[in-house]
Design an enzyme around this catalytic site. Sequence first.
Site, PDB file in Angstrom:
ATOM      1  N   SER A   5       0.810  -1.214   0.000  1.00 31.65           N
ATOM      2  CA  SER A   5       0.000   0.000   0.000  1.00 31.65           C
ATOM      3  C   SER A   5       0.849   1.272   0.000  1.00 31.65           C
ATOM      4  CB  SER A   5      -0.958  -0.042   1.198  1.00 31.65           C
ATOM      5  OG  SER A   5      -1.924   0.973   1.126  1.00 31.65           O
ATOM      6  N   LYS A  20      -0.630  -4.361  -3.012  1.00 30.30           N
ATOM      7  CA  LYS A  20      -1.912  -3.908  -2.495  1.00 30.30           C
ATOM      8  C   LYS A  20      -2.178  -2.504  -3.052  1.00 30.30           C
ATOM      9  CE  LYS A  20      -5.115  -2.417   0.580  1.00 30.30           C
ATOM     10  NZ  LYS A  20      -5.734  -1.095   0.597  1.00 30.30           N
ATOM     11  N   ASP A  72       9.927   5.402 -10.290  1.00 27.49           N
ATOM     12  CA  ASP A  72       9.450   5.906 -11.582  1.00 27.49           C
ATOM     13  C   ASP A  72      10.147   7.196 -11.999  1.00 27.49           C
ATOM     14  OD1 ASP A  72       7.783   3.768 -11.620  1.00 27.49           O
ATOM     15  OD2 ASP A  72       5.916   4.906 -11.791  1.00 27.49           O
TER      16      ASP A  72
END
Length: 549
Positions: free
Chosen positions: A285, A310, A296
Amino acid sequence: MKKFTISLVLFIGCASIMFAQYGRNGSMQKLLNAQYAINTFYVDTVNNDKLVEEAIKGMLESLDPHSTYTDAKETKELEEPLQGEFSGIGIQFNMKQDTLYVIQTTAGGPSEKVGIMAGDRIITVNDTCIAGVKMKNTDIMKRLRGKKGTKVTVQVKRGRNPELITFRITRDKIPLYSIDAAYMIDNKTGYILISRFGAKTHEEMMEAIQKLEKQGMKQLIIDLGNNGGGYLNAAIDMCNEFLQRRQLIVYTEGNNAPRQDANADGFGNYKDLKLLVIVDQLSASASEIFAGAMQDWDRAVVVGRRSYGKGLVQRPFRFDDGSMMRLTVARYYTPSGRCIQKPYTKGDKKQYEEDLLDRSKEGEYYHLDSIQFNDSLRYRTLKNGRTIYGGGGIMPDVFVPLDTTENSKYYRDMMAKGIINQFAVDYVDKHRAQIKSKYKDVFDFDKRFSLTDADIKSFIAMGEKDKVKYNDKDYKTSQRLFKSVIKGLIARDVFADPGAYTIVINHRNNDVQEALRVINDDNLYNSLLTHGNPEYDRLAKEHKEKKKK
């Protein structure tokens, strides 16, 4: 920074509202008719509240693994660790021979103020004996916790003095910290272990970084191993410290939830700090949001094993009785567009829960070659354009195999019976003053302390006494692990510092040691951020060729 929030909506349910709003809906009317029929005609008395709760649970179980219902008590217990505080007396304790043994008191907390000390044994709470009666930890905590301002009387045995000391403690707010350790792991590298994303995590992280800077920190490792997540805003606020203005942190989107973006505001204090992030199979999460954003944007190298996966957004619907339904309304996506959520089959919660076990059986934790790098799940980072992979969870830039070579049945049995923890408590009970006088701090203790052969014999004998049969082969397999864990527990107790255990055990944590190797090798670190891991591309190519055949 403008907060990125999932709005909380109070869901007030009653039959009249439901009929008014859903009267023309056949499926809703069917449900209400069924409830009416059961209440009116069922052969036995019906608990209507329980019936409604079970109906809600049944509906949610057919949807996805993370849509859940919790009653009022469960809801409170679920939210408390993330709120950052609770009301109590401010102690950390262990059970020693059915007696509550104080490991440490919270600095400035109610117990410290009245004079309770590490090593004290609490015998009674409000005239109720809790020692030697095999009372559950949860029952003991209920007696010690209470509303702020209320009082509790405890009787304490200190050292060898047979007389009990009586303390009257006024309960107060006790902070719950989400950072378990923050220290200089070498002369230029700071290390921060974050166990959850709570209401005060960002604030705690900033304080930790500032302290480490004063100690000469030039680069930072953030360890999110075993971190199951928590508040989304805590992860976003953390990301904001390391990203440039307008860089996307995360976005959410669902069929009934328009896309919402969270972007960095550019006011972060550590946009140029050299950074490395650790994740493992239990990082979930909010941990994945942070690691995904750093990866990224080519902002940090990520080390460890593929994270949990998750990536479903739950929106809480609260009921008047304090219960709550957490309904999945959207999915999380990293800035490159990767969906964090791993695949699942609706209604098959058992299969979903066994995913980690399946990964283990398939060898994913132990061998890089066992991981499937699917070419169709290939993504590009947003700054350097290096290859990363989707498919659920965050795949680290550097894979670290899980080391199980020192595990043994004897170790598991000694751990399960609580012998390891019990021995450490007993050892500190006998040697606390000696250790404190001999070692100036936890770092000195870490360098110079070691258990003697006589200590190990006592440890083994304690296990035998509790019916854990000694196994010489297993002991030799786990010998170094036993000694490290016991040493870490002793350090945590003596120096009243939860981070002391981490300082000791990190020497044997392969994820941490690999992270340290990578961040200290400028060529390797920069190559990973610029070009990615060439092994991953090789495996993806092999996977593609196998599919063709």
